[in-house]
Motif scaffolding. Structure first.
Motif, PDB file in Angstrom:
ATOM      1  N   SER A 152       9.869  18.246  23.372  1.00  0.00           N
ATOM      2  CA  SER A 152       8.404  17.450  23.107  1.00  0.00           C
ATOM      3  C   SER A 152       8.048  16.147  22.561  1.00  0.00           C
ATOM      4  O   SER A 152       9.066  15.575  21.700  1.00  0.00           O
ATOM      5  CB  SER A 152       7.972  18.270  21.798  1.00  0.00           C
ATOM      6  OG  SER A 152       8.656  18.376  19.975  1.00  0.00           O
ATOM      7  N   PRO A 153       6.988  15.768  21.834  1.00  0.00           N
ATOM      8  CA  PRO A 153       6.937  14.797  21.458  1.00  0.00           C
ATOM      9  C   PRO A 153       7.822  14.337  19.998  1.00  0.00           C
ATOM     10  O   PRO A 153       7.846  13.401  20.161  1.00  0.00           O
ATOM     11  CB  PRO A 153       5.310  14.112  21.213  1.00  0.00           C
ATOM     12  CG  PRO A 153       4.658  14.940  21.923  1.00  0.00           C
ATOM     13  CD  PRO A 153       5.629  16.436  21.760  1.00  0.00           C
ATOM     14  N   VAL A 154       8.262  15.388  19.542  1.00  0.00           N
ATOM     15  CA  VAL A 154       9.079  15.508  17.770  1.00  0.00           C
ATOM     16  C   VAL A 154      10.307  15.367  18.081  1.00  0.00           C
ATOM     17  O   VAL A 154      10.882  15.353  17.348  1.00  0.00           O
ATOM     18  CB  VAL A 154       7.705  15.969  17.084  1.00  0.00           C
ATOM     19  CG1 VAL A 154       7.079  15.423  16.455  1.00  0.00           C
ATOM     20  CG2 VAL A 154       7.619  17.047  17.134  1.00  0.00           C
ATOM     21  N   CYS A 155      10.107  16.913  18.320  1.00  0.00           N
ATOM     22  CA  CYS A 155      11.510  16.918  18.950  1.00  0.00           C
ATOM     23  C   CYS A 155      12.256  17.380  20.134  1.00  0.00           C
ATOM     24  O   CYS A 155      11.160  17.843  21.170  1.00  0.00           O
ATOM     25  CB  CYS A 155      11.650  18.467  18.025  1.00  0.00           C
ATOM     26  SG  CYS A 155      10.646  19.490  19.140  1.00  0.00           S
ATOM     27  N   HIS A 167      17.239  23.879  17.429  1.00  0.00           N
ATOM     28  CA  HIS A 167      15.631  22.503  17.983  1.00  0.00           C
ATOM     29  C   HIS A 167      16.906  21.597  16.800  1.00  0.00           C
ATOM     30  O   HIS A 167      17.597  21.704  16.479  1.00  0.00           O
ATOM     31  CB  HIS A 167      14.689  23.166  16.541  1.00  0.00           C
ATOM     32  CG  HIS A 167      14.576  22.703  16.161  1.00  0.00           C
ATOM     33  ND1 HIS A 167      14.466  21.089  15.168  1.00  0.00           N
ATOM     34  CD2 HIS A 167      12.827  22.296  16.783  1.00  0.00           C
ATOM     35  CE1 HIS A 167      12.707  20.403  14.916  1.00  0.00           C
ATOM     36  NE2 HIS A 167      11.692  21.566  16.337  1.00  0.00           N
ATOM     37  N   LYS A 168      16.168  20.546  17.094  1.00  0.00           N
ATOM     38  CA  LYS A 168      16.479  18.933  17.231  1.00  0.00           C
ATOM     39  C   LYS A 168      16.061  18.047  16.958  1.00  0.00           C
ATOM     40  O   LYS A 168      15.067  17.675  18.121  1.00  0.00           O
ATOM     41  CB  LYS A 168      17.251  18.002  17.922  1.00  0.00           C
ATOM     42  CG  LYS A 168      18.403  16.544  17.381  1.00  0.00           C
ATOM     43  CD  LYS A 168      18.841  17.863  16.171  1.00  0.00           C
ATOM     44  CE  LYS A 168      19.711  15.234  15.507  1.00  0.00           C
ATOM     45  NZ  LYS A 168      19.126  15.641  14.699  1.00  0.00           N
ATOM     46  N   LEU A 169      15.054  18.237  15.502  1.00  0.00           N
ATOM     47  CA  LEU A 169      14.178  17.040  15.507  1.00  0.00           C
ATOM     48  C   LEU A 169      14.816  15.317  16.264  1.00  0.00           C
ATOM     49  O   LEU A 169      16.155  14.703  16.028  1.00  0.00           O
ATOM     50  CB  LEU A 169      14.121  16.196  14.303  1.00  0.00           C
ATOM     51  CG  LEU A 169      13.503  17.195  12.852  1.00  0.00           C
ATOM     52  CD1 LEU A 169      12.773  17.363  11.627  1.00  0.00           C
ATOM     53  CD2 LEU A 169      11.673  17.683  14.111  1.00  0.00           C
ATOM     54  N   LYS A 170      13.508  14.933  16.733  1.00  0.00           N
ATOM     55  CA  LYS A 170      13.930  13.267  17.015  1.00  0.00           C
ATOM     56  C   LYS A 170      13.707  12.459  16.429  1.00  0.00           C
ATOM     57  O   LYS A 170      13.468  12.462  14.989  1.00  0.00           O
ATOM     58  CB  LYS A 170      12.650  13.411  18.245  1.00  0.00           C
ATOM     59  CG  LYS A 170      13.106  13.905  19.723  1.00  0.00           C
ATOM     60  CD  LYS A 170      12.374  13.457  20.367  1.00  0.00           C
ATOM     61  CE  LYS A 170      11.969  13.764  21.911  1.00  0.00           C
ATOM     62  NZ  LYS A 170      11.126  13.865  22.888  1.00  0.00           N
ATOM     63  N   LYS A 185      11.193   9.479  18.283  1.00  0.00           N
ATOM     64  CA  LYS A 185       9.432  10.284  18.843  1.00  0.00           C
ATOM     65  C   LYS A 185       8.121   9.813  20.013  1.00  0.00           C
ATOM     66  O   LYS A 185       7.956   8.716  19.705  1.00  0.00           O
ATOM     67  CB  LYS A 185       8.790  10.639  17.301  1.00  0.00           C
ATOM     68  CG  LYS A 185       9.690  11.323  16.409  1.00  0.00           C
ATOM     69  CD  LYS A 185       8.828  11.747  14.742  1.00  0.00           C
ATOM     70  CE  LYS A 185       9.836  12.118  14.479  1.00  0.00           C
ATOM     71  NZ  LYS A 185       9.404  12.639  13.014  1.00  0.00           N
ATOM     72  N   GLY A 186       7.380  10.866  20.380  1.00  0.00           N
ATOM     73  CA  GLY A 186       6.069  10.292  21.543  1.00  0.00           C
ATOM     74  C   GLY A 186       7.245  10.201  22.425  1.00  0.00           C
ATOM     75  O   GLY A 186       6.364  10.328  23.517  1.00  0.00           O
TER      76      GLY A 186
END
Length: 119
Positions: free
Chosen positions: A88-91, A107-110, A115-116
């Motif tokens: 996704s754009p954020v993760c 899950h891993k946040l960017k 991001k994006g």
């Protein structure tokens, strides 16, 4: 009513021994004395309560944050756990199922720089 925090995420299972092998053996979680799994500030709780609460791939899901998604996916592959990778754009995520069919999200946040950007 004022909600202070999420007390725990409950996951229904049909076979506690099989569930423990997955959550401890595959995901590497360590149970506390109450047979729940403390994770950061939250808790994952497994329960086998019969017909009142059954596993479902369409039910509630827990997202488990990892520091290295590639290493987590490598572990899933070593343990022959199938997954769907989502960007996704954020993760980034790997969606898996436990032995009862409950969906879990690795899950891993960017980073702010990533991001994006979808890969």
């Amino acid at each position: 009513m004022k909600i202070k925090a999420i007390a725990f995420v409950g996951i229904p299972v049909t076979n506690m021994n099989r569930a423990r092998e997955f959550y401890e053996g595959v995901l590497g979680l360590v149970p506390d004395t109450e047979m729940t799994y403390p994770i950061g500030g939250g808790t994952l709780a497994l329960a086998s309560v019969g017909e009142q609460w059954k596993p479902s791939q369409d039910g509630t899901s827990a997202a488990l944050e990892v520091d290295n998604l590639d290493a987590a996916i490598e572990r899933l592959e070593e343990r022959k756990v199938s997954y769907d990778k989502v960007d996704s754009p954020v993760c980034q995520m790997a969606v898996i199922e436990d032995p009862d069919g409950n969906k879990l999200i690795i899950h891993k946040l960017k980073s702010e720089n990533e991001k994006g950007i979808c890969k």
